[in-house]
Design a protein around this motif. Sequence first.
Motif: not given
Length: 312
Positions: A133-137
């Motif tokens: 997930d790119p939003a996971f950081g």
Amino acid sequence: MRPGARPVLAILVLTLACWLPASGQDELPSGDAGAFQVRTVSRGIHLFRPARADGRHTNSMVIERRDGLLVVDAQPTREAALDLLAAIRGVTTSPLRYLVFTHPHVEASGGSDAFPPEVLRIASRGYRDAVADPAFGYQSEWRAYRGIPEPAESGEERPEPQRRPVATLTLMGRTRLEDPLHPVVLLPIPHTHSPGDLLVYEPRAEIVAVGDLVFNNRNPYAGHARVRSWISQLNQLLTLSPKTIVPLRGGAVDVARIRNQRDALRWLKKQVEEQVAEQVPDEQVPQAVLGGPDAKRYFNIDARPSNLPLLV
């Protein structure tokens, strides 16, 4: 132990030695073996703990099995993982077989690439989804360990500096890796400290590696945590009655540390609920809770950097 509120899946018994190739120790790159202190917590089970408090390394647990070595957590960076592999060579010449990730944060998985490609990498399904997930950081965490600044603008294009560590095998439920020396039970749990937490339990020695589910320093990081689930899973962990708990940082602990952390999170949850009931503005809640007379009893409020405002 019941891994979650939903019904537990049937135990999957994996017998992989017949097809999984071994990884010879002579194939491993060099590293600094002195970067770790090694403590044998039970026969054939070793805790590799950082020798220096510089934040570059974390704990890893190594289990010597008949079918090869099972390593828990891969270190934050490739360089730290190379140091770990060099330290492992100083203890045993057994081949590497498994690498298990307790959670998807970079401090547990960032060094995955240093391990030979044939090593079976195991994680929970939540780990798989979080890392993808790119939003996971994940990249932000990796940059922080490297001291690399974030892009100046959120829309700035920049190639990923670190390949995301993919698990070869992802687990949805309780899984047992059979072995005549050290059977291991892998326990994915619901979103707690992170979206992809997993416990590694050796039932004969009654040892469990918990990643960042248990903190030694009373300053728990909670960037992706769900406190209600955290309290519940600490209670579930107590039902295992392990003799030894291996966290990602600090020395091995006993069940008293689990109880202390659970009680601290219970206290925190109650304090926040009271502030909300009193309609205290959100931005004032951390100061109100951590400035209370009992906060020092449960947390290290003087820690720097402090993770506690984020936890609140």
